[in-house]
Design an enzyme around this catalytic site. Structure first.
Site, PDB file in Angstrom:
ATOM      1  N   TRP A  68       0.826  -1.212   0.000  1.00 43.61           N
ATOM      2  CA  TRP A  68       0.000   0.000   0.000  1.00 43.61           C
ATOM      3  C   TRP A  68       0.850   1.248   0.000  1.00 43.61           C
ATOM      4  O   TRP A  68       0.547   2.227  -0.701  1.00 43.61           O
ATOM      5  CB  TRP A  68      -0.991  -0.021   1.168  1.00 43.61           C
ATOM      6  CG  TRP A  68      -2.073  -1.048   0.965  1.00 43.61           C
ATOM      7  CD1 TRP A  68      -2.317  -2.138   1.736  1.00 43.61           C
ATOM      8  CD2 TRP A  68      -3.039  -1.100  -0.107  1.00 43.61           C
ATOM      9  NE1 TRP A  68      -3.370  -2.866   1.219  1.00 43.61           N
ATOM     10  CE2 TRP A  68      -3.826  -2.250   0.094  1.00 43.61           C
ATOM     11  CE3 TRP A  68      -3.304  -0.285  -1.211  1.00 43.61           C
ATOM     12  CZ2 TRP A  68      -4.876  -2.610  -0.763  1.00 43.61           C
ATOM     13  CZ3 TRP A  68      -4.344  -0.644  -2.073  1.00 43.61           C
ATOM     14  CH2 TRP A  68      -5.110  -1.788  -1.841  1.00 43.61           C
ATOM     15  N   ASP A  70      -1.856   6.616   6.323  1.00 46.27           N
ATOM     16  CA  ASP A  70      -2.906   5.738   5.799  1.00 46.27           C
ATOM     17  C   ASP A  70      -3.191   4.719   6.898  1.00 46.27           C
ATOM     18  O   ASP A  70      -2.397   3.810   7.126  1.00 46.27           O
ATOM     19  CB  ASP A  70      -2.409   5.058   4.518  1.00 46.27           C
ATOM     20  CG  ASP A  70      -3.405   4.020   3.984  1.00 46.27           C
ATOM     21  OD1 ASP A  70      -4.486   3.851   4.585  1.00 46.27           O
ATOM     22  OD2 ASP A  70      -3.081   3.399   2.955  1.00 46.27           O
ATOM     23  N   LYS A  73     -12.417  -1.902   6.683  1.00 45.42           N
ATOM     24  CA  LYS A  73     -11.683  -2.921   7.443  1.00 45.42           C
ATOM     25  C   LYS A  73     -12.060  -2.875   8.925  1.00 45.42           C
ATOM     26  O   LYS A  73     -12.491  -3.870   9.480  1.00 45.42           O
ATOM     27  CB  LYS A  73     -10.190  -2.762   7.232  1.00 45.42           C
ATOM     28  CG  LYS A  73      -9.772  -3.364   5.888  1.00 45.42           C
ATOM     29  CD  LYS A  73      -8.799  -2.566   5.111  1.00 45.42           C
ATOM     30  CE  LYS A  73      -8.676  -3.098   3.694  1.00 45.42           C
ATOM     31  NZ  LYS A  73      -7.948  -2.185   2.811  1.00 45.42           N
TER      32      LYS A  73
HETATM   33  C1  LIG Z   1      -7.409  -1.667   1.753  1.00 39.19           C
HETATM   34  C2  LIG Z   1      -6.338  -0.633   1.836  1.00 39.19           C
HETATM   35  C3  LIG Z   1      -6.248   0.424   0.915  1.00 39.19           C
HETATM   36  C4  LIG Z   1      -7.182   0.547  -0.282  1.00 39.19           C
HETATM   37  O1  LIG Z   1      -8.406   0.987   0.107  1.00 39.19           O
HETATM   38  P1  LIG Z   1      -9.558   1.284  -0.976  1.00 39.19           P
HETATM   39  O2  LIG Z   1     -10.624   1.824  -0.080  1.00 39.19           O
HETATM   40  O3  LIG Z   1      -9.895  -0.005  -1.623  1.00 39.19           O
HETATM   41  O4  LIG Z   1      -9.036   2.280  -1.931  1.00 39.19           O
HETATM   42  C5  LIG Z   1      -5.262   1.362   1.099  1.00 39.19           C
HETATM   43  N1  LIG Z   1      -4.399   1.284   2.121  1.00 39.19           N
HETATM   44  C6  LIG Z   1      -4.442   0.275   3.022  1.00 39.19           C
HETATM   45  C7  LIG Z   1      -3.459   0.239   4.129  1.00 39.19           C
HETATM   46  C8  LIG Z   1      -5.418  -0.714   2.896  1.00 39.19           C
HETATM   47  O5  LIG Z   1      -5.460  -1.720   3.789  1.00 39.19           O
END
Ligand SMILES: *Cc1c(COP(=O)(O)O)cnc(C)c1O
Length: 365
Positions: free
Chosen positions: A106, A176, A200
């Site tokens: 990511w 993030d 998540k």
């Molecule tokens: C799942 C995830 C993403 C992507 O998220 P989307 O909502 O599908 O764009 C980005 N960063 C991390 C750390 C993730 O776990």
């Protein structure tokens, strides 16, 4: 209404397990929300009923994360992946660079997106370690001209997680937190901006939470489309256009469940218990299960591991599914196995998986 529920032990990496209580509440309110005679999905986002939902969701997030005054909470769309672009679009300027700690899949995507837009540099990387760890704090070098330092607090695919965040002094720290938001107490005042897709740890897919310090909400240095500007959404309290109303409502229900289950500290205690149950089996397996992440960087959210062969991994997945354990396949880019144990996963499910793993080892070791 008594409905028989038969639910699997769900270790999906995202979208992921949601608390049953939140789902049941949504079901009960589905066709007649708050006595309006319609579903929340069928009403105006300018109605007082909907506005109350969105206001409460933001207030709960503020309470549970201890978000100080001077920060705004935004509910946006486009997922965390859109934030990969919005961060550089809004925070970069002429003569400035975006600094990235590149820890895995990511972080690499966020870094690549910033390069499309301006200058981006790696402040540290764990590539040499095969993405098995978070780089040591001493190795993080923030360039003179950094507009921000970006980190990925939990690498969902590799299964690594930051324990201690870097001290960036005057440089805004951007994180993030998609895969570990509200899974532990975090001092928000150390961050300039936090973003997370809800799907998540705090809700369903469709809404992305952004927590941004007010001094970072400003006119971008470059032409940026209206919808991709933080100041647009901040000025209109995330109601500039139609928000993902139902996703925000579901997020509110999950946040209420988190509040009723001990808040961020309660989630951390649960996460530790779940993760320890699984890592204990891995560590005691004498190499039958091999953990992918180095111990000092192990994630409490995504437990990644391998077996001796892909064939054995396949058998593990098949038997697990037969026993009601789903979502355990590792990300297609790395293979192996992964148990995602976000907030919504009950502790008993993780413990049951640990017992299954011990049993599988006895039969196949
Ligand atoms: C799942 C995830 C993403 C992507 O998220 P989307 O909502 O599908 O764009 C980005 N960063 C991390 C750390 C993730 O776990």
């Amino acid at each position: 209404m008594a409905v028989k529920v038969s639910r699997v032990c769900n270790f999906n990496p995202g979208p992921a397990a949601l608390p049953l209580e939140a789902l049941e509440r949504a079901r009960n309110e589905l066709t007649d929300f708050a006595g309006t005679g319609m579903s929340l999905m069928e009403m105006s986002h300018r109605s007082k009923e909907y506005e109350a939902v969105q206001r409460e969701a933001a207030a709960l997030l503020r309470e549970l994360m201890g978000i100080p005054d001077g920060y705004k909470v935004l509910f946006l769309q486009g997922g965390a992946s859109t934030q990969f672009a919005m961060v550089p679009m809004n925070l970069l300027a002429e003569g400035k660079s975006g600094a990235y700690v590149v820890t895995g899949s990511w972080a690499k995507k966020a870094f690549a997106e910033a390069k499309l837009f301006g200058r981006a540099v790696a402040a540290a990387s764990s590539e040499a370690d095969g993405w098995t760890r978070i780089p040591p704090l001493e190795s993080v070098t923030i360039p003179e001209d950094a507009a921000y330092l970006h980190i990925t607090s939990n690498e969902t695919i590799e299964g690594t997680q930051w324990r201690v965040f870097p001290d960036t002094k005057a440089v805004p720290l951007v994180a993030d937190m998609s895969s570990d938001i509200l899974s532990r107490p975090v001092d928000v005042s150390r961050f300039g901006l936090i973003y997370a897709g809800a799907q998540k740890n705090i809700g369903p897919a469709g809404v992305t939470v952004v927590i941004i310090r007010e001094d970072l909400i400003r006119e971008p240095a470059f032409p940026v489309p209206t919808m991709l500007r933080y100041d647009t959404h901040a000025k209109h309290d995330s109601l500039y256009n139609t928000p993902p109303a139902f996703a925000i409502y579901m997020t509110k229900l999950v946040l209420e469940w988190i509040r009723d289950n001990g808040g961020a500290a309660g989630m951390e205690a649960r996460a530790r218990e779940k993760a320890e149950a699984l890592y204990r089996v891995i560590d005691a397996s004498g190499g039958f299960y091999r953990g992918c992440a180095q111990k000092d960087s192990r994630s409490l959210m995504n437990v990644t591991f391998r077996l001796a062969s892909e064939e054995l991994e396949k058998r593990f997945l098949e038997e697990a599914a037969k026993n009601g354990f789903v979502g355990l396949k590792g990300h297609r880019s790395v293979g192996g196995l992964r148990a995602s144990i976000y907030n919504g996963v009950p502790t008993e499910h993780a413990k049951a998986l640990a017992a299954f793993m011990e049993d599988f080892m006895r039969r196949n070791g």
